[in-house]
Design a protein around this motif. Structure first.
Motif, PDB file in Angstrom:
ATOM      1  N   SER A   1     -21.484 -59.831  -0.266  1.00 20.59           N
ATOM      2  CA  SER A   1     -21.395 -59.287   1.090  1.00 20.59           C
ATOM      3  C   SER A   1     -21.366 -57.772   1.092  1.00 20.59           C
ATOM      4  O   SER A   1     -20.916 -57.138   0.136  1.00 20.59           O
ATOM      5  N   ARG A   2     -21.807 -57.213   2.189  1.00 21.05           N
ATOM      6  CA  ARG A   2     -21.643 -55.786   2.466  1.00 21.05           C
ATOM      7  C   ARG A   2     -21.334 -55.644   3.948  1.00 21.05           C
ATOM      8  O   ARG A   2     -22.055 -56.139   4.806  1.00 21.05           O
ATOM      9  N   ASP A   3     -20.202 -55.015   4.249  1.00 19.61           N
ATOM     10  CA  ASP A   3     -19.760 -54.791   5.631  1.00 19.61           C
ATOM     11  C   ASP A   3     -19.726 -56.094   6.429  1.00 19.61           C
ATOM     12  O   ASP A   3     -20.116 -56.136   7.605  1.00 19.61           O
ATOM     13  N   GLY A   4     -19.264 -57.161   5.783  1.00 22.78           N
ATOM     14  CA  GLY A   4     -19.112 -58.440   6.470  1.00 22.78           C
ATOM     15  C   GLY A   4     -20.385 -59.239   6.617  1.00 22.78           C
ATOM     16  O   GLY A   4     -20.365 -60.320   7.226  1.00 22.78           O
ATOM     17  N   GLN A   5     -21.475 -58.757   6.065  1.00 23.47           N
ATOM     18  CA  GLN A   5     -22.748 -59.466   6.145  1.00 23.47           C
ATOM     19  C   GLN A   5     -23.053 -60.070   4.774  1.00 23.47           C
ATOM     20  O   GLN A   5     -23.194 -59.348   3.796  1.00 23.47           O
ATOM     21  N   ALA A   6     -23.143 -61.390   4.726  1.00 20.98           N
ATOM     22  CA  ALA A   6     -23.224 -62.096   3.443  1.00 20.98           C
ATOM     23  C   ALA A   6     -24.638 -62.577   3.135  1.00 20.98           C
ATOM     24  O   ALA A   6     -25.385 -62.990   4.024  1.00 20.98           O
ATOM     25  N   TYR A   7     -24.966 -62.521   1.850  1.00 20.68           N
ATOM     26  CA  TYR A   7     -26.166 -63.163   1.317  1.00 20.68           C
ATOM     27  C   TYR A   7     -25.699 -64.335   0.461  1.00 20.68           C
ATOM     28  O   TYR A   7     -24.792 -64.189  -0.369  1.00 20.68           O
ATOM     29  N   VAL A   8     -26.293 -65.498   0.666  1.00 14.00           N
ATOM     30  CA  VAL A   8     -25.937 -66.678  -0.120  1.00 14.00           C
ATOM     31  C   VAL A   8     -26.805 -66.713  -1.369  1.00 14.00           C
ATOM     32  O   VAL A   8     -28.021 -66.879  -1.296  1.00 14.00           O
ATOM     33  N   CYS A   9     -26.169 -66.536  -2.530  1.00 16.81           N
ATOM     34  CA  CYS A   9     -26.883 -66.420  -3.818  1.00 16.81           C
ATOM     35  C   CYS A   9     -27.280 -67.763  -4.395  1.00 16.81           C
ATOM     36  O   CYS A   9     -28.221 -67.847  -5.192  1.00 16.81           O
ATOM     37  N   GLY A  10     -26.534 -68.808  -4.055  1.00 12.40           N
ATOM     38  CA  GLY A  10     -26.831 -70.125  -4.609  1.00 12.40           C
ATOM     39  C   GLY A  10     -25.808 -71.143  -4.147  1.00 12.40           C
ATOM     40  O   GLY A  10     -24.649 -70.801  -3.895  1.00 12.40           O
TER      41      GLY A  10
ATOM     42  N   LEU B   1     -10.577 -64.412   5.181  1.00 12.61           N
ATOM     43  CA  LEU B   1      -9.910 -63.859   4.001  1.00 12.61           C
ATOM     44  C   LEU B   1     -10.179 -62.373   3.818  1.00 12.61           C
ATOM     45  O   LEU B   1      -9.651 -61.760   2.878  1.00 12.61           O
ATOM     46  N   GLY B   2     -10.983 -61.783   4.683  1.00 10.56           N
ATOM     47  CA  GLY B   2     -11.256 -60.351   4.598  1.00 10.56           C
ATOM     48  C   GLY B   2     -12.121 -59.963   3.419  1.00 10.56           C
ATOM     49  O   GLY B   2     -12.079 -58.817   2.965  1.00 10.56           O
ATOM     50  N   ILE B   3     -12.928 -60.906   2.911  1.00  8.22           N
ATOM     51  CA  ILE B   3     -13.865 -60.571   1.831  1.00  8.22           C
ATOM     52  C   ILE B   3     -15.144 -60.071   2.494  1.00  8.22           C
ATOM     53  O   ILE B   3     -16.126 -60.805   2.653  1.00  8.22           O
ATOM     54  N   ASN B   4     -15.102 -58.824   2.902  1.00  8.43           N
ATOM     55  CA  ASN B   4     -16.216 -58.220   3.636  1.00  8.43           C
ATOM     56  C   ASN B   4     -17.215 -57.540   2.718  1.00  8.43           C
ATOM     57  O   ASN B   4     -18.350 -57.270   3.124  1.00  8.43           O
ATOM     58  N   ASN B   5     -16.767 -57.254   1.496  1.00  6.90           N
ATOM     59  CA  ASN B   5     -17.623 -56.564   0.534  1.00  6.90           C
ATOM     60  C   ASN B   5     -17.480 -57.199  -0.840  1.00  6.90           C
ATOM     61  O   ASN B   5     -16.383 -57.539  -1.268  1.00  6.90           O
ATOM     62  N   GLY B   6     -18.614 -57.351  -1.509  1.00  9.62           N
ATOM     63  CA  GLY B   6     -18.594 -57.807  -2.888  1.00  9.62           C
ATOM     64  C   GLY B   6     -18.867 -59.288  -3.057  1.00  9.62           C
ATOM     65  O   GLY B   6     -19.140 -60.012  -2.094  1.00  9.62           O
ATOM     66  N   PRO B   7     -18.783 -59.755  -4.303  1.00  7.45           N
ATOM     67  CA  PRO B   7     -19.110 -61.142  -4.614  1.00  7.45           C
ATOM     68  C   PRO B   7     -17.978 -62.094  -4.268  1.00  7.45           C
ATOM     69  O   PRO B   7     -16.812 -61.702  -4.186  1.00  7.45           O
ATOM     70  N   ALA B   8     -18.344 -63.358  -4.080  1.00  5.22           N
ATOM     71  CA  ALA B   8     -17.348 -64.419  -3.907  1.00  5.22           C
ATOM     72  C   ALA B   8     -17.916 -65.715  -4.473  1.00  5.22           C
ATOM     73  O   ALA B   8     -19.116 -65.997  -4.345  1.00  5.22           O
ATOM     74  N   HIS B   9     -17.035 -66.457  -5.094  1.00  3.29           N
ATOM     75  CA  HIS B   9     -17.375 -67.764  -5.675  1.00  3.29           C
ATOM     76  C   HIS B   9     -16.485 -68.784  -4.983  1.00  3.29           C
ATOM     77  O   HIS B   9     -15.279 -68.837  -5.236  1.00  3.29           O
TER      78      HIS B   9
ATOM     79  N   LEU C   1     -26.190 -53.835  -5.869  1.00 10.53           N
ATOM     80  CA  LEU C   1     -26.942 -53.372  -4.701  1.00 10.53           C
ATOM     81  C   LEU C   1     -26.037 -53.256  -3.474  1.00 10.53           C
ATOM     82  O   LEU C   1     -26.114 -52.272  -2.720  1.00 10.53           O
ATOM     83  N   ALA C   2     -25.168 -54.249  -3.269  1.00 12.19           N
ATOM     84  CA  ALA C   2     -24.289 -54.243  -2.098  1.00 12.19           C
ATOM     85  C   ALA C   2     -23.360 -53.036  -2.095  1.00 12.19           C
ATOM     86  O   ALA C   2     -23.106 -52.430  -1.051  1.00 12.19           O
ATOM     87  N   TYR C   3     -22.854 -52.658  -3.272  1.00 11.99           N
ATOM     88  CA  TYR C   3     -21.920 -51.539  -3.335  1.00 11.99           C
ATOM     89  C   TYR C   3     -22.613 -50.174  -3.362  1.00 11.99           C
ATOM     90  O   TYR C   3     -22.084 -49.209  -2.799  1.00 11.99           O
ATOM     91  N   CYS C   4     -23.765 -50.089  -3.992  1.00 11.45           N
ATOM     92  CA  CYS C   4     -24.347 -48.768  -4.265  1.00 11.45           C
ATOM     93  C   CYS C   4     -25.629 -48.460  -3.503  1.00 11.45           C
ATOM     94  O   CYS C   4     -26.112 -47.325  -3.545  1.00 11.45           O
ATOM     95  N   ASP C   5     -26.186 -49.446  -2.815  1.00  8.55           N
ATOM     96  CA  ASP C   5     -27.326 -49.208  -1.918  1.00  8.55           C
ATOM     97  C   ASP C   5     -27.206 -50.175  -0.757  1.00  8.55           C
ATOM     98  O   ASP C   5     -28.035 -51.066  -0.570  1.00  8.55           O
ATOM     99  N   GLY C   6     -26.152 -49.969   0.020  1.00  3.81           N
ATOM    100  CA  GLY C   6     -25.807 -50.892   1.094  1.00  3.81           C
ATOM    101  C   GLY C   6     -26.910 -51.086   2.118  1.00  3.81           C
ATOM    102  O   GLY C   6     -27.110 -52.195   2.633  1.00  3.81           O
ATOM    103  N   GLU C   7     -27.637 -50.026   2.432  1.00  2.00           N
ATOM    104  CA  GLU C   7     -28.685 -50.151   3.440  1.00  2.00           C
ATOM    105  C   GLU C   7     -29.809 -51.050   2.944  1.00  2.00           C
ATOM    106  O   GLU C   7     -30.344 -51.876   3.695  1.00  2.00           O
TER     107      GLU C   7
END
Length: 416
Positions: free
Chosen positions: A207-216, A259-267, A309-315
């Motif tokens: 996720s970045r800024d609360g917007q999630a990509y589903v990796c698998g 849970l406030g996981i707005n940024n970064g990976p989650a499993h 990418l989410a942390y260092c090139d958010g756009e």
């Protein structure tokens, strides 16, 4: 000006993170949330980092050290580092911080389920206590057999037992309280939850800024063995646009928000019950079965690279990934084999290893035990002796190779 990324507690699959930041020109700092490295997991390759900062009961000292550098992101490399990464990123006032207010619920499974339930999502019923008798009284009064006993903050099915009667609960509670968790911490309380019936799934996100990509999304196949242990057998990739995937993604997006996981990976691990999806737990870190090339081939990307990418090139992340899902490019499966073998590993059977590696769908075989280590009967993910990554155009090929692996798995090690 030189830019740094701080990775906190790089253990296990967290070791896949450094390469993507380094390849993009970022310098790395490793932060230990403990004075010494934890011996129970594969530790960091410290040669990849310019600095290693070890916590010695003075969090402010670590903050001041990090302020000496131009730190653009602080990221947890493994589960124990989540609260400290939250704190450090907050103190450095980084826009990608998840904040420390919700840290406890991102590690303590009791608080996690309470928070998700408070958001109106389906969850197990639960209680925690340091007193097994209190848990027993609750189980009997609430009529929740079977139930699940587990530590509050461990991982990899460590200490998790399915209990069908009073004796099972007593045994499982004793196991939790009398052992350290996989991170070397004492289990002072026990978590008891109602058993969730239905197929279980992994949902991996970034996720970045609360917007999630589903990796698998992977469907767990598990087997319950004696002692109430529900051990991993294999994870099977499902289609991203299937009906079950749609239900799971809708649920997990809401759970991450709660849970406030707005940024970064989650499993995330979720069970699809008759009443709908219900959370097992979420780890704010990479999938432990992370294998970048395998995921690139089967999913069109991998969670470690997407975390960079989410942390260092958010756009770029938001433009190309936010709100979207992986592609299923091939059939894929991850096998974590079990064993009843016990004893010292004295060597390896090269012919058995070569036989498995030569199977058509096998992408990679990971032999987990080294010579001199003591092997024990499989009771959780950590005691699984082999991990095998399979990928193919054909599910039939994977199924056939799975059977061959089952037949040959116990011939890989020489035990005395």
């Amino acid at each position: 000006m030189k830019q740094y990324v701080a990775l906190v507690d790089v253990y296990s699959s967290g070791n896949f993170l450094p390469q993507y930041f380094r390849d993009a020109g970022f310098s790395l700092i490793h932060v230990q949330s403990t004075p010494e490295l934890m011996p129970s997991m594969l530790g960091p390759n410290l040669s990849e980092f310019e600095h290693n900062l070890a916590f010695n009961d003075n969090a402010e000292e670590i903050v001041q050290r990090l302020r000496e550098f131009n730190v653009v992101a602080v990221i947890a490399g493994q589960e124990p580092g989540v609260p400290f990464a939250d704190y450090l990123s907050e103190q450095l006032q980084l826009s990608t911080s998840n904040g420390s207010a919700g840290s406890r619920a991102r590690r303590d499974k009791f608080e996690m389920i309470n928070k998700v339930a408070a958001a109106g999502l389906l969850t197990a019923r639960q209680i925690k206590s340091s007193d097994p008798q209190q848990l027993l009284a609750w189980v009997e009064a609430s009529h929740v057999f079977p139930c699940v006993i587990k530590p509050l903050s461990s991982a990899s099915t460590d200490g998790v037992s399915i209990c069908h009667n009073v004796e099972d609960v007593k045994r499982a509670c004793e196991e939790v309280i009398s052992n350290l968790d996989i991170f070397g911490l004492a289990n002072t309380e026990i978590l008891c939850q109602s058993y969730l019936k239905g197929p279980e799934y992994i949902v991996d996100t970034v996720s970045r800024d609360g917007q999630a990509y589903v990796c698998g999304i992977w469907r767990y196949v598990k087997r319950e063995i004696s002692g109430g242990k529900n051990i991993y057998d294999r994870d099977v990739l499902i289609a991203p646009d299937s009906a079950e995937a749609n239900v799971l993604v809708d649920y997990i997006v809401q759970a991450l928000k709660a849970l406030g996981i707005n940024n970064g990976p989650a499993h995330s691990e979720v069970i699809l019950t008759e009443a709908g999806p219900a959370l097992v737990e979420v780890g704010a870190r990479l999938n432990g079965n992370m294998e970048p090339r395998f995921h690139d081939i089967s999913l069109g990307g991998n969670q470690a690279q997407l975390t960079y990418l989410a942390y260092c090139d958010g756009e770029a992340f938001k433009a190309n990934y936010a709100g979207k899902r992986y592609q299923k490019l091939k059939e894929a499966c991850v096998i974590n084999t079990d064993t009843t073998l016990q004893g010292e590993v004295t060597g390896f059977n090269d012919s058995a290893i070569q036989l498995i590696e030569a199977l058509p769908s096998v992408h990679k075989l990971s032999v987990k035990y080294k010579a001199g280590k003591l092997m024990k009967k499989t009771v959780d993910l950590l005691s699984s002796p082999l991990r095998v990554f399979l990928v193919s155009e054909s599910q039939r090929s994977i199924d056939e190779d799975y059977e061959q692996i089952r037949q040959n798995k116990d011939h890989v090690y020489v035990i005395r």
